[in-house]
Design a protein around this motif. Structure first.
Motif: not given
Ligand SMILES: [Zn+2]
Length: 80
Positions: A41-42, A57-58
């Motif tokens: 994820t980011n 989310s990412s």
């Protein structure tokens, strides 16, 4: 005689790619744990299996080896 040896070497090297192509599926299976696709994820510092709830989310596709090399650790929820 030297030319003959050179030709022989050329033939062997020309033939070997087809040999490795035949044995490639086995090799790919053996190195699967290293090149296993995981997602990061980011925001977090964990890597995940696809479908993990933390990927909502990412979701950045990478390999397990790359994720570990970049300092990511395995997610405790999806256990990649
Ligand atoms: Zn996860």
């Amino acid at each position: 005689m030297k030319n003959f040896l050179f030709l022989l070497l050329f033939l062997v090297s020309a033939l070997s790619p087809s040999f490795s192509a035949v044995s490639l599926p086995v090799k790919v299976e053996r190195i699967q744990p290293i090149t296993e696709v995981v997602y990061i994820t980011n925001t977090g510092k964990k890597y995940h299996k696809t479908g993990c709830r933390y990927l909502k989310s990412s979701k950045v596709k990478t390999t397990k080896a790359e994720a570990i090399a970049a300092g990511y650790t395995a997610c405790k929820v999806c256990k990649p």
